[in-house]
Design a protein around this motif. Structure first.
Motif, PDB file in Angstrom:
ATOM      1  N   ASP A 260       0.814  -1.218   0.000  1.00 22.10           N
ATOM      2  CA  ASP A 260       0.000   0.000   0.000  1.00 22.10           C
ATOM      3  C   ASP A 260       0.848   1.268   0.000  1.00 22.10           C
ATOM      4  O   ASP A 260       0.373   2.356   0.298  1.00 22.10           O
ATOM      5  N   GLU A 261       2.126   1.113  -0.374  1.00 22.56           N
ATOM      6  CA  GLU A 261       3.035   2.265  -0.409  1.00 22.56           C
ATOM      7  C   GLU A 261       3.542   2.586  -1.815  1.00 22.56           C
ATOM      8  O   GLU A 261       3.786   3.748  -2.138  1.00 22.56           O
ATOM      9  N   THR A 262       3.727   1.558  -2.638  1.00 16.74           N
ATOM     10  CA  THR A 262       4.271   1.762  -3.986  1.00 16.74           C
ATOM     11  C   THR A 262       3.165   1.601  -5.017  1.00 16.74           C
ATOM     12  O   THR A 262       2.611   0.513  -5.173  1.00 16.74           O
ATOM     13  N   SER A 263       2.840   2.676  -5.714  1.00 18.67           N
ATOM     14  CA  SER A 263       1.725   2.645  -6.667  1.00 18.67           C
ATOM     15  C   SER A 263       2.083   1.840  -7.915  1.00 18.67           C
ATOM     16  O   SER A 263       3.252   1.603  -8.229  1.00 18.67           O
ATOM     17  N   TRP A 264       1.035   1.446  -8.647  1.00 20.24           N
ATOM     18  CA  TRP A 264       1.224   0.569  -9.801  1.00 20.24           C
ATOM     19  C   TRP A 264       2.085   1.201 -10.891  1.00 20.24           C
ATOM     20  O   TRP A 264       2.836   0.500 -11.571  1.00 20.24           O
ATOM     21  N   ASP A 265       1.986   2.518 -11.084  1.00 17.39           N
ATOM     22  CA  ASP A 265       2.778   3.132 -12.159  1.00 17.39           C
ATOM     23  C   ASP A 265       4.275   2.996 -11.876  1.00 17.39           C
ATOM     24  O   ASP A 265       5.071   2.739 -12.791  1.00 17.39           O
ATOM     25  N   ILE A 266       4.672   3.133 -10.616  1.00 16.44           N
ATOM     26  CA  ILE A 266       6.086   2.996 -10.249  1.00 16.44           C
ATOM     27  C   ILE A 266       6.540   1.554 -10.392  1.00 16.44           C
ATOM     28  O   ILE A 266       7.626   1.279 -10.931  1.00 16.44           O
ATOM     29  N   ILE A 267       5.710   0.615  -9.938  1.00 21.93           N
ATOM     30  CA  ILE A 267       6.043  -0.811 -10.059  1.00 21.93           C
ATOM     31  C   ILE A 267       6.165  -1.197 -11.525  1.00 21.93           C
ATOM     32  O   ILE A 267       7.087  -1.916 -11.928  1.00 21.93           O
TER      33      ILE A 267
END
Length: 310
Positions: free
Chosen positions: A221-228
């Motif tokens: 719940d800290e790293t959003s999908w766009d960054i991943i």
């Protein structure tokens, strides 16, 4: 062959420099708002693709200035025009990434930290938007301490933007493939990629990648999908480069590593990929037609046998 102007038959529209972009907007004034928006967005997309392949500093500068003209026009007309196109404009209503600001040095530094790993295109737009907002805030602020703090924050953002444009970092942007293309190919074996595609095509995002900036995997719940997504795409691109891997097999099918990239909504050669998808559709239609024809012929033969027996 590509060019810095629209080569689709409407050469009067273009983006080679600021003057051409301004001339394009003037020419579009005689058209309805929906057409104008679609045309500007199309030109903006092509301009960014050309920019990603351009190395000459003067051309980079000219195209960047044209992009600025189009982005400013869209900012002013994209969401609030009376003749609003619900399909194209409604999809742009996404949640704002929280925590972005410019009120002081710490807020600006926090902003850049939040933007790390996100699409370069979004980084540029977000920082430019904050700088524009800061000017409006400064014009209505009289407290000298607040003015000083805001100017310090804005300076950090302006330094970032200057370096961004000087190094032409927009070339690092990895444009998203439409989910409709991805869905025509085999599903991923990787669980995280499968979850990403489920999020991308799901009820909230509905194929609009902008929503991924405020969406998260079930176990993070800290790293959003766009960054991943960008992290995985960049790692796969590095693997391809290091091992000199190919994007397509001899029969035109995407290679294994290319398919992994596709499952993260990216392809270095989207046009060639689309042509392959088209061949799949054509073959499927031919098989269906042949099957229908076979069923029809079989039915006719059966009918003739029955009539003969009678």
């Amino acid at each position: 062959m590509g060019s810095e102007d629209n080569n689709s038959g409407e050469s009067k529209f273009g983006f080679k420099d600021k003057e051409k972009a301004e001339e394009t907007l003037q020419l579009l004034e005689s058209h309805d708002m929906q057409y104008r928006k679609l045309t500007v967005r199309g030109l903006l997309g092509r301009a960014k693709r050309v920019l990603s392949m351009t190395k000459a500093a003067d051309k980079v500068k000219n195209i960047n200035e044209a992009i600025e003209v189009f982005e400013k026009w869209l900012e002013e007309n994209g969401g609030g025009a009376a003749n609003k196109n619900a399909k194209t404009d409604g999809d742009d209503k996404v949640e704002t990434v929280p925590g972005l600001g410019f009120k002081d040095k710490e807020a600006a530094e926090r902003t850049l930290k939040i933007l790390e790993g996100r699409d370069p295109e979004y980084q540029k737009l977000a920082v430019k938007g904050l700088i524009g907002s800061s000017k409006r805030v400064l014009s209505g602020t009289k407290n000298e301490d607040k003015i000083k703090a805001i100017k310090e924050g804005v300076q950090i953002l302006e330094d970032f933007l200057e370096k961004f444009e000087r190094d032409n970092l927009i070339r690092l942007n990895k444009a998203y493939l439409q989910y409709s293309i991805i869905s025509k190919l085999p599903e991923p074996n990787d669980e995280l990629a499968a979850e990403f595609l489920s999020a991308y095509s799901g009820e909230k995002a509905k194929g609009n990648y902008k929503h991924l900036r405020t969406m998260y995997p079930k176990d993070d719940d800290e790293t959003s999908w766009d960054i991943i997504r960008n992290k995985n795409v960049n790692e796969l691109c590095e693997e391809m480069k290091k091992d000199d891997l190919k994007l397509f097999k001899e029969n035109g099918e995407p290679s294994d590593i290319h398919l992994k990239l596709i499952h993260w909504a990216y392809s270095p050669q989207p046009d060639k990929l689309k042509k392959y998808i088209e061949t799949l559709s054509t073959k499927a239609e031919k098989r269906k037609s042949a099957a229908d024809s076979s069923d029809s012929d079989g039915g006719e033969v059966k009918k003739q046998r029955i009539e003969s027996d009678d």
